[in-house]
Motif scaffolding. Sequence first.
Motif, PDB file in Angstrom:
ATOM      1  N   ILE A 128       0.811  -1.217   0.000  1.00 45.29           N
ATOM      2  CA  ILE A 128       0.000   0.000   0.000  1.00 45.29           C
ATOM      3  C   ILE A 128       0.842   1.263   0.000  1.00 45.29           C
ATOM      4  CG2 ILE A 128      -0.273  -0.125   2.519  1.00 45.29           C
ATOM      5  CD1 ILE A 128      -2.792   1.345  -0.029  1.00 45.29           C
ATOM      6  N   TRP A 129       1.891   1.315   0.815  1.00 39.32           N
ATOM      7  CA  TRP A 129       2.674   2.553   0.899  1.00 39.32           C
ATOM      8  C   TRP A 129       3.377   2.877  -0.409  1.00 39.32           C
ATOM      9  CZ3 TRP A 129       5.055   1.374   6.371  1.00 39.32           C
ATOM     10  CH2 TRP A 129       4.120   1.730   7.347  1.00 39.32           C
ATOM     11  N   ASN A 130       3.695   1.865  -1.203  1.00 40.05           N
ATOM     12  CA  ASN A 130       4.336   2.112  -2.496  1.00 40.05           C
ATOM     13  C   ASN A 130       3.417   2.860  -3.461  1.00 40.05           C
ATOM     14  OD1 ASN A 130       3.690  -1.033  -2.117  1.00 40.05           O
ATOM     15  ND2 ASN A 130       2.923  -0.381  -4.122  1.00 40.05           N
ATOM     16  N   LEU A 131       2.114   2.909  -3.169  1.00 39.71           N
ATOM     17  CA  LEU A 131       1.171   3.597  -4.048  1.00 39.71           C
ATOM     18  C   LEU A 131       1.106   5.093  -3.784  1.00 39.71           C
ATOM     19  CD1 LEU A 131      -1.785   1.037  -4.089  1.00 39.71           C
ATOM     20  CD2 LEU A 131       0.092   1.285  -5.726  1.00 39.71           C
ATOM     21  N   ALA A 132       1.784   5.557  -2.731  1.00 43.03           N
ATOM     22  CA  ALA A 132       1.822   7.002  -2.477  1.00 43.03           C
ATOM     23  C   ALA A 132       2.439   7.707  -3.673  1.00 43.03           C
ATOM     24  CB  ALA A 132       2.620   7.287  -1.209  1.00 43.03           C
ATOM     25  N   ARG A 133       1.844   8.815  -4.063  1.00 36.04           N
ATOM     26  CA  ARG A 133       2.290   9.512  -5.265  1.00 36.04           C
ATOM     27  C   ARG A 133       3.337  10.586  -4.969  1.00 36.04           C
ATOM     28  NH1 ARG A 133      -1.341   8.455  -9.477  1.00 36.04           N
ATOM     29  NH2 ARG A 133      -0.830  10.397 -10.550  1.00 36.04           N
ATOM     30  N   SER A 134       3.659  10.760  -3.701  1.00 36.86           N
ATOM     31  CA  SER A 134       4.673  11.743  -3.323  1.00 36.86           C
ATOM     32  C   SER A 134       5.252  11.349  -1.971  1.00 36.86           C
ATOM     33  CB  SER A 134       4.069  13.144  -3.232  1.00 36.86           C
ATOM     34  OG  SER A 134       3.172  13.230  -2.128  1.00 36.86           O
ATOM     35  N   ALA A 135       6.437  11.887  -1.668  1.00 38.62           N
ATOM     36  CA  ALA A 135       7.044  11.641  -0.363  1.00 38.62           C
ATOM     37  C   ALA A 135       6.194  12.234   0.748  1.00 38.62           C
ATOM     38  CB  ALA A 135       8.453  12.236  -0.325  1.00 38.62           C
ATOM     39  N   VAL A 136       5.529  13.342   0.470  1.00 30.34           N
ATOM     40  CA  VAL A 136       4.658  13.970   1.477  1.00 30.34           C
ATOM     41  C   VAL A 136       3.544  13.015   1.875  1.00 30.34           C
ATOM     42  CG1 VAL A 136       2.969  15.803   1.869  1.00 30.34           C
ATOM     43  CG2 VAL A 136       5.167  16.344   0.818  1.00 30.34           C
ATOM     44  N   ARG A 137       2.886  12.426   0.884  1.00 30.76           N
ATOM     45  CA  ARG A 137       1.798  11.497   1.208  1.00 30.76           C
ATOM     46  C   ARG A 137       2.337  10.231   1.881  1.00 30.76           C
ATOM     47  NH1 ARG A 137      -2.499   8.178  -2.576  1.00 30.76           N
ATOM     48  NH2 ARG A 137      -3.959   7.731  -0.887  1.00 30.76           N
ATOM     49  N   GLN A 168      21.143   4.161 -12.305  1.00 31.75           N
ATOM     50  CA  GLN A 168      21.146   5.424 -13.041  1.00 31.75           C
ATOM     51  C   GLN A 168      19.742   5.966 -13.325  1.00 31.75           C
ATOM     52  OE1 GLN A 168      22.164   2.504 -14.180  1.00 31.75           O
ATOM     53  NE2 GLN A 168      21.519   2.133 -16.300  1.00 31.75           N
ATOM     54  N   THR A 169      18.694   5.224 -12.984  1.00 30.02           N
ATOM     55  CA  THR A 169      17.328   5.660 -13.254  1.00 30.02           C
ATOM     56  C   THR A 169      17.003   6.914 -12.446  1.00 30.02           C
ATOM     57  OG1 THR A 169      16.679   3.357 -13.581  1.00 30.02           O
ATOM     58  CG2 THR A 169      14.904   4.965 -13.289  1.00 30.02           C
ATOM     59  N   GLU A 170      16.459   7.909 -13.120  1.00 34.02           N
ATOM     60  CA  GLU A 170      16.142   9.169 -12.456  1.00 34.02           C
ATOM     61  C   GLU A 170      14.696   9.176 -11.981  1.00 34.02           C
ATOM     62  OE1 GLU A 170      17.123  12.501 -14.885  1.00 34.02           O
ATOM     63  OE2 GLU A 170      19.249  11.992 -15.003  1.00 34.02           O
ATOM     64  N   GLY A 171      14.496   9.671 -10.759  1.00 37.99           N
ATOM     65  CA  GLY A 171      13.167   9.765 -10.195  1.00 37.99           C
ATOM     66  C   GLY A 171      12.493  11.070 -10.566  1.00 37.99           C
ATOM     67  N   VAL A 172      11.306  11.271 -10.011  1.00 35.98           N
ATOM     68  CA  VAL A 172      10.558  12.510 -10.225  1.00 35.98           C
ATOM     69  C   VAL A 172      11.343  13.672  -9.613  1.00 35.98           C
ATOM     70  CG1 VAL A 172       8.424  13.742  -9.668  1.00 35.98           C
ATOM     71  CG2 VAL A 172       8.348  11.300 -10.269  1.00 35.98           C
ATOM     72  N   VAL A 173      11.459  14.742 -10.340  1.00 32.47           N
ATOM     73  CA  VAL A 173      12.232  15.897  -9.879  1.00 32.47           C
ATOM     74  C   VAL A 173      11.686  16.410  -8.544  1.00 32.47           C
ATOM     75  CG1 VAL A 173      12.902  18.276 -10.392  1.00 32.47           C
ATOM     76  CG2 VAL A 173      12.848  16.572 -12.227  1.00 32.47           C
ATOM     77  N   GLY A 174      12.583  16.586  -7.585  1.00 31.32           N
ATOM     78  CA  GLY A 174      12.185  17.103  -6.287  1.00 31.32           C
ATOM     79  C   GLY A 174      11.689  16.057  -5.318  1.00 31.32           C
ATOM     80  N   GLU A 175      11.625  14.810  -5.769  1.00 30.62           N
ATOM     81  CA  GLU A 175      11.133  13.729  -4.917  1.00 30.62           C
ATOM     82  C   GLU A 175      12.298  12.795  -4.570  1.00 30.62           C
ATOM     83  OE1 GLU A 175       8.302  13.141  -3.531  1.00 30.62           O
ATOM     84  OE2 GLU A 175       6.884  14.468  -4.531  1.00 30.62           O
ATOM     85  N   PRO A 176      12.432  12.395  -3.295  1.00 32.26           N
ATOM     86  CA  PRO A 176      13.574  11.551  -2.908  1.00 32.26           C
ATOM     87  C   PRO A 176      13.470  10.087  -3.318  1.00 32.26           C
ATOM     88  CG  PRO A 176      12.190  11.996  -1.010  1.00 32.26           C
ATOM     89  CD  PRO A 176      11.653  12.835  -2.129  1.00 32.26           C
ATOM     90  N   PHE A 177      12.240   9.587  -3.531  1.00 30.24           N
ATOM     91  CA  PHE A 177      12.113   8.170  -3.861  1.00 30.24           C
ATOM     92  C   PHE A 177      10.865   7.856  -4.683  1.00 30.24           C
ATOM     93  CE2 PHE A 177      11.429   8.940   0.758  1.00 30.24           C
ATOM     94  CZ  PHE A 177      10.030   8.958   0.783  1.00 30.24           C
ATOM     95  N   SER A 183       5.083   1.953 -13.782  1.00 30.83           N
ATOM     96  CA  SER A 183       3.686   1.862 -14.228  1.00 30.83           C
ATOM     97  C   SER A 183       3.218   3.072 -15.020  1.00 30.83           C
ATOM     98  CB  SER A 183       2.765   1.697 -13.014  1.00 30.83           C
ATOM     99  OG  SER A 183       2.769   2.885 -12.225  1.00 30.83           O
ATOM    100  N   GLY A 184       4.069   4.099 -15.091  1.00 27.62           N
ATOM    101  CA  GLY A 184       3.638   5.343 -15.713  1.00 27.62           C
ATOM    102  C   GLY A 184       3.048   6.313 -14.713  1.00 27.62           C
ATOM    103  N   GLU A 185       2.748   5.812 -13.506  1.00 28.34           N
ATOM    104  CA  GLU A 185       2.209   6.635 -12.427  1.00 28.34           C
ATOM    105  C   GLU A 185       3.269   6.825 -11.346  1.00 28.34           C
ATOM    106  OE1 GLU A 185      -0.730   8.052 -12.422  1.00 28.34           O
ATOM    107  OE2 GLU A 185      -1.369   7.128 -14.315  1.00 28.34           O
ATOM    108  N   PRO A 186       3.234   7.942 -10.616  1.00 34.12           N
ATOM    109  CA  PRO A 186       4.190   8.128  -9.521  1.00 34.12           C
ATOM    110  C   PRO A 186       3.974   7.079  -8.427  1.00 34.12           C
ATOM    111  CG  PRO A 186       3.074  10.193 -10.078  1.00 34.12           C
ATOM    112  CD  PRO A 186       2.329   9.094 -10.769  1.00 34.12           C
ATOM    113  N   GLN A 187       5.042   6.396  -8.045  1.00 33.41           N
ATOM    114  CA  GLN A 187       4.998   5.409  -6.969  1.00 33.41           C
ATOM    115  C   GLN A 187       6.307   5.474  -6.191  1.00 33.41           C
ATOM    116  OE1 GLN A 187       4.138   1.969  -9.566  1.00 33.41           O
ATOM    117  NE2 GLN A 187       2.249   1.685  -8.424  1.00 33.41           N
ATOM    118  N   CYS A 188       6.271   4.993  -4.953  1.00 30.67           N
ATOM    119  CA  CYS A 188       7.443   5.075  -4.076  1.00 30.67           C
ATOM    120  C   CYS A 188       8.275   3.803  -4.137  1.00 30.67           C
ATOM    121  CB  CYS A 188       7.006   5.330  -2.637  1.00 30.67           C
ATOM    122  SG  CYS A 188       6.319   6.976  -2.374  1.00 30.67           S
TER     123      CYS A 188
END
Length: 240
Positions: A128-137, A168-177, A183-188
């Motif tokens: 479940i936690w991997n489905l968070a779309r941001s570090a804040v959530r 070497q894979t780059e994450g979402v800018v400004g997000e630590p993980f 999946s094409g969607e933001p996940q942790c």
Amino acid sequence: MPQNLSAACYVSRVDPLAGSQWSASGTVAGFAKSAPNAVLMTFAEKELRRSGSARALDLGCGAGRNAIPLARLGWKIVGIDLSWPMLCAAATRAREDRLDDWVNLVLAPMESIPARGRSFDLVIAHGIWNLARSAVRFRRALGEAARVAKPGAGLFVFTFSRNTFPPQTEGVVGEPFVFTQFSGEPQCFLTEAQLVAELGCVGFAPDPAVPFREYNRPRLGALSSGTMPVIYEAAFRREG
């Protein structure tokens, strides 16, 4: 918002995930047939013997894959999810197994748990936690889990590993993980050190009862299939 709800009753009949894969009939049916996590069941049995009470929270309970078997073990379960069809499937399973008095289901997000603080002996965060779309959530969800866990409560975690991707894979800018490549969607996707640190910040320490395991990681030199995430499994203990 009600704190405890019967297996046949929910906070709302509005499905926040309507139209998503999580509420699709085929997905729900597949989850309803899924076997429980065997490592979790062993951990929960030990926790049942250790604890003076037996109240568990299943975050993202889905169709009851783990919640129903946990209730059979003797746990009083509160399961939360954002998919109405998943909760309906879990409720049906609870009624069929005559576990209505043992399973309470709530339509609620993981970062806003409708329960009192320090009210659970066991918290399950299974996929479940991997489905968070941001570090804040993600951090809000961890903070809520810590809030409702009793001191000494067990925590079982099953979540995505950073090793799903090459270094070497780059994450979402400004997000630590947070990454979108799977999946094409933001996940942790966290490293082991990040997961331990994030949980440590809210008062959970690793529990050697379930040492860190990593599933689906490609062998050294092998290529990832790209179809299965690498997953961490571990247990923690609420301090304080």
